[in-house]
Design an enzyme around this catalytic site. Structure first.
Site, PDB file in Angstrom:
ATOM      1  NE  ARG A   1      -1.850  -1.963   2.923  1.00 55.99           N
ATOM      2  CZ  ARG A   1      -1.982  -3.236   2.586  1.00 55.99           C
ATOM      3  NH1 ARG A   1      -3.007  -3.615   1.874  1.00 55.99           N
ATOM      4  NH2 ARG A   1      -1.129  -4.154   2.989  1.00 55.99           N
ATOM      5  CB  THR A   2       3.438   2.551   2.299  1.00 51.46           C
ATOM      6  OG1 THR A   2       2.681   2.154   3.435  1.00 51.46           O
ATOM      7  CG2 THR A   2       4.087   3.890   2.564  1.00 51.46           C
TER       8      THR A   2
ATOM      9  CE  LYS B   1      27.044  -2.783  -6.873  1.00 51.62           C
ATOM     10  NZ  LYS B   1      27.276  -1.753  -7.895  1.00 51.62           N
TER      11      LYS B   1
ATOM     12  NE  ARG C   1       7.393   0.860   4.740  1.00 49.39           N
ATOM     13  CZ  ARG C   1       6.165   0.340   4.764  1.00 49.39           C
ATOM     14  NH1 ARG C   1       5.974  -0.924   4.425  1.00 49.39           N
ATOM     15  NH2 ARG C   1       5.125   1.074   5.109  1.00 49.39           N
TER      16      ARG C   1
ATOM     17  CG  HIS D   1       4.018   4.090   8.588  1.00 51.54           C
ATOM     18  ND1 HIS D   1       4.075   4.970   7.523  1.00 51.54           N
ATOM     19  CD2 HIS D   1       3.595   2.904   8.073  1.00 51.54           C
ATOM     20  CE1 HIS D   1       3.684   4.338   6.431  1.00 51.54           C
ATOM     21  NE2 HIS D   1       3.391   3.084   6.740  1.00 51.54           N
TER      22      HIS D   1
HETATM   23  C1  NCD Z   1       2.031  -0.817   8.330  1.00 49.07           C
HETATM   24  C2  NCD Z   1       3.534  -0.669   8.436  1.00 49.07           C
HETATM   25  O1  NCD Z   1       4.247  -0.866   7.442  1.00 49.07           O
HETATM   26  O2  NCD Z   1       3.962  -0.327   9.520  1.00 49.07           O
HETATM   27  N1  NCD Z   1       1.631  -1.052   7.006  1.00 49.07           N
HETATM   28  C3  NCD Z   1       1.339   0.034   6.230  1.00 49.07           C
HETATM   29  O3  NCD Z   1       2.201   0.755   5.810  1.00 49.07           O
HETATM   30  N2  NCD Z   1       0.053   0.305   6.013  1.00 49.07           N
HETATM   31  C4  NCD Z   1       1.439  -1.766   9.284  1.00 49.07           C
HETATM   32  C5  NCD Z   1       1.949  -3.159   9.312  1.00 49.07           C
HETATM   33  O4  NCD Z   1       2.811  -3.559   8.519  1.00 49.07           O
HETATM   34  O5  NCD Z   1       1.454  -3.911  10.156  1.00 49.07           O
END
Ligand code: NCD
Length: 304
Positions: free
Chosen positions: A51-52, A80, A101, A129
């Site tokens: 999703r993100t 590397k 991320r 997040h």
């Molecule tokens: C979350 C995350 O990555 O922290 N997912 C997301 O980005 N919607 C929640 C999760 O992974 O449980």
């Protein structure tokens, strides 16, 4: 130039104005189809995401911008031994804004320190997040029109769940909102994320069913398997909270259930058609929030 590294980088006023801007985009998305023309988003995902990553990339593409990056760390020079800071120095040359991320907490901050362009934290280890929280707040605002006076239950893995830490930071300034933090003691929220919160607004409980009737918002989370050192511990703690149609009979008629997704077993699909199940709607809102955030950080924000 500004970054979004942790939720508290936004004041409550800025957060509200960003949500309002996102609502404006949702009303007339086509009006924003060339809002980011000529701009490039670097999407650097050192950790899995559906999703993100897709919603960041799609948000940029739907605003007429372009996207570069990687979704799999094995195809990047990190393999590397390149440091995230060096990767960011390079990416600052190729793009206008970065979404990152990373499995190690605070890495986006280190990258931002050497970056010439805005850096957005798309999830750093078990820390924060903040863009998921924009989606969470967008959903709560859609449903209740405000953030005060709510009883918010947060259930599951409150220790490693980074979305939980950002959500608490976002709701903390709304003094009449109460938190019921539902987890086994081993997965309680680390104290640093509760700093400065009046203890009278906090209830800690291991029991979902007991607290369910009181809640206006129930935020369910997945036990974060990938953060456990000890898999036996994960197996012992998983499967403890399962929300289903039957349990929802005890919940208020006008409450909502949120989840950052992905879900594992903590919300049974048998309640997906309950009008209080808001988690898919919540994911849809994330897209408009990310459009609004990208425009704001690029200095392109405008109501069309
Ligand atoms: C979350 C995350 O990555 O922290 N997912 C997301 O980005 N919607 C929640 C999760 O992974 O449980």
């Amino acid at each position: 130039m500004r970054h979004l590294l942790k939720l508290s980088d936004l004041s409550p006023e800025e957060l509200l104005s960003l949500l309002n801007f996102a609502k404006g985009i949702r009303r007339r998305p086509a009006d924003y189809s060339s809002a980011c023309a000529g701009k490039v988003l670097a999407s650097l995902f050192f950790e899995p995401s559906t999703r993100t990553r897709l919603s960041f990339e799609s948000a940029m593409l739907r605003m007429g911008g372009n996207v570069v990056g990687f979704a799999d760390v094995s195809s990047s020079s990190a393999q590397k031994g390149e440091s995230p800071e060096d990767t960011c120095r390079m990416v600052s040359i190729y793009s206008d804004i970065v979404a990152v991320r990373h499995p190690v907490a605070h890495t986006p901050e280190k990258m931002a320190a050497v970056s010439r362009i805005p850096v957005i934290n798309a999830g750093d280890g078990a820390n924060e997040h903040p863009t998921q929280t924009l989606a969470d707040m967008f959903a709560i605002h859609d449903r209740f029109g405000a953030f005060g006076g709510l009883t918010v239950g947060i259930c599951g893995d409150l220790k490693y769940g980074r979305t939980v830490h950002s959500l608490i930071a976002a709701l903390a300034p709304f003094a009449s909102t109460r938190f019921i933090l539902i987890s086994p003691p081993e997965l309680a929220v680390p104290g640093e994320y509760l700093d400065g919160l009046d203890g009278r607004r906090l209830i800690f409980s291991p029991d979902l069913e007991k607290n369910l009737p009181e809640l206006d918002v129930l935020y369910m989370t997945r036990i974060q398997k990938e953060r456990f050192q000890d898999y036996a511990e994960y197996h012992r703690l998983s499967g403890r909270y399962i929300l289903n149609k039957e349990k929802m009979r005890r919940a208020k008629k006008n409450m909502i259930v949120l989840h950052p997704l992905p879900r594992v077993d903590e919300i049974s699909p048998d309640m997906d058609d309950d009008s209080r199940a808001w988690y898919f709607k919540q994911a849809e809102g994330a897209f408009f929030c990310r459009m609004a955030l990208i425009m704001r950080l690029l200095g392109l924000e405008r109501e069309i």
